[in-house]
Design an enzyme around this catalytic site. Structure first.
Site, PDB file in Angstrom:
ATOM      1  N   HIS A 136      11.940   5.261  73.634  1.00 10.18           N
ATOM      2  CA  HIS A 136      11.392   6.079  74.731  1.00 10.18           C
ATOM      3  C   HIS A 136      12.404   7.171  75.089  1.00 10.18           C
ATOM      4  CE1 HIS A 136       8.113   3.398  75.121  1.00 10.18           C
ATOM      5  NE2 HIS A 136       8.369   2.834  76.288  1.00 10.18           N
ATOM      6  N   CYS A 156       9.925  -0.892  80.786  1.00  9.08           N
ATOM      7  CA  CYS A 156      10.871  -0.291  79.832  1.00  9.08           C
ATOM      8  C   CYS A 156      11.309   1.110  80.277  1.00  9.08           C
ATOM      9  CB  CYS A 156      10.266  -0.236  78.437  1.00  9.08           C
ATOM     10  SG  CYS A 156       8.565   0.297  78.397  1.00  9.08           S
TER      11      CYS A 156
HETATM   12  C1  2RA Z   1       4.466   1.028  77.582  1.00  8.68           C
HETATM   13  N1  2RA Z   1       5.915   0.627  79.496  1.00  8.68           N
HETATM   14  O1  2RA Z   1       5.357   1.763  77.134  1.00  8.68           O
HETATM   15  C2  2RA Z   1       4.686   0.216  78.836  1.00  8.68           C
HETATM   16  C3  2RA Z   1       4.668  -1.257  78.540  1.00  8.68           C
HETATM   17  N2  2RA Z   1       5.685  -1.644  77.632  1.00  8.68           N
HETATM   18  O2  2RA Z   1       3.343   0.901  77.047  1.00  8.68           O
END
Ligand code: 2RA
Length: 340
Positions: free
Chosen positions: A243, A130
């Site tokens: 994120h 991601c």
């Molecule tokens: C996380 N990128 O954010 C890793 C797995 N999705 O935990």
């Protein structure tokens, strides 16, 4: 005529989003199967205005099915993906299992859709991590204009990236801070996540970096350009979904911030929100449920000759996982399978 599509891991965070996005984007589905492990058998999940009963992955026959979107861990993927691929069903896998396999294309459609032709070697296509997906969507249009030499990225990753238990831990730990006797000890994470940040995602490697940081390096090189140097610090933050990334970029030649902003405004999958005023930028809570990769705080880095700083935010369950997988299925349908 449409496709027979299976979603494997349909009851998890990403699996549910895959079903939502297949419906939202009206992917040409003739038949849909929601597959899950035996412990989730009989549970229900939504597909648009339909309710699906989950089927047993262990006994499911993929023969005659066109596409399987996998949203389960690497160990289970290792057991079931080859079975689906061998039955003639193209696997689009969200785990890290096949991402670094030279015989498996690792695809972000806005960046390297042409690489999809390599799928036939194993009948498998890999979805990136991601934190990589949103970053390469931002880097690619800038790299095409002024070759990137080096990237320094710090991530601020939401707990939904760790799954539903992590979201519950953040919620209960936060509540427990205010209710005596309801304190919640860390369990999903090694340290408290409520009102805290944790500079550790996935396992530590011998050089002191974490596997999450290594993934960003390896995947950016495979998707964009192996010559780009990347160094990452991946941090877990007390955010449920979304994120964020602070990205510093060094180019081979000077790229003016205004030109960079104009390029990004036109870039596929990007939404630029960039005003040098209160609220003139995107924050994680604003990206949830959206398809876009949002870019803000575009500015020169005058400490180096050809530097630029940007702030990138995206829904990690969507562009970071489920949306990217569905977009790969769209490219596969349009360029290869050509039904629908
Ligand atoms: C996380 N990128 O954010 C890793 C797995 N999705 O935990």
């Amino acid at each position: 005529m449409g496709y027979k599509v299976a979603v494997v891991g349909a009851t998890g965070n990403v699996g549910r989003e895959m079903l939502n996005i297949l419906a939202e984007r009206q992917f040409p589905v003739d038949e849909i199967a929601a597959l899950a492990s035996r412990r989730s058998l009989g549970s229900e999940c939504s597909f648009g205005d339909k309710t699906l009963k989950t089927l047993d992955l262990d006994t499911f026959d993929f023969t005659g099915w066109d596409i399987a979107l996998f949203a389960i861990g690497s160990d289970a993927t290792k057991q079931y993906a080859p079975k689906a691929a061998k039955a003639g069903c193209v696997v689009i896998d969200n785990s890290s299992l096949y991402r670094y396999d030279p015989d498996v294309p690792l695809i972000v459609p806005e960046v390297n859709a042409d690489a999809i032709t390599g799928y036939s070697k194993k009948n498998i296509i890999a979805n990136p991590n991601c934190s990589t997906a949103q970053m390469v969507v931002a880097l690619k249009p800038l790299h095409d204009r002024a070759r990137i030499k080096r990237v320094v990225v710090s991530t601020y990753q939401s707990v939904s990236g760790s799954g539903k238990d992590a979201m519950d831990e953040l919620w209960n730990q936060t509540k427990g801070m205010y209710v005596p006797g309801q304190e919640v000890e860390p369990s999903v994470y090694p340290k408290q996540i409520a009102f805290n940040v944790i500079p550790h995602i996935d396992v530590f490697l011998d050089d002191g970096s974490t596997k999450e940081e290594w993934k960003m390096v390896a995947e950016t090189k495979k998707i964009v350009d192996p010559k780009i140097k990347v160094t990452a610090t991946c941090v877990r933050v007390p955010v449920f979904v979304g994120h964020s990334e602070a990205i510093n970029i060094e180019f081979e030649e000077f790229l003016d911030e205004d030109e960079a902003r104009d390029i990004l405004r036109e870039a596929p999958g990007v939404m630029v929100v960039d005003k040098r005023e209160n609220g003139g930028y995107v924050t994680p809570v604003e990206c949830v449920g959206d398809f876009a990769t949002f870019i803000s705080r575009i500015r020169q880095d005058s400490t180096i000759e050809n530097g630029l700083n940007i702030w990138v935010v995206s829904d990690n369950l969507r562009k970071g996982a489920a949306l990217n997988a569905v977009q790969i299925a769209e490219v596969l349908g349009q360029r290869v399978l050509k039904k629908g």
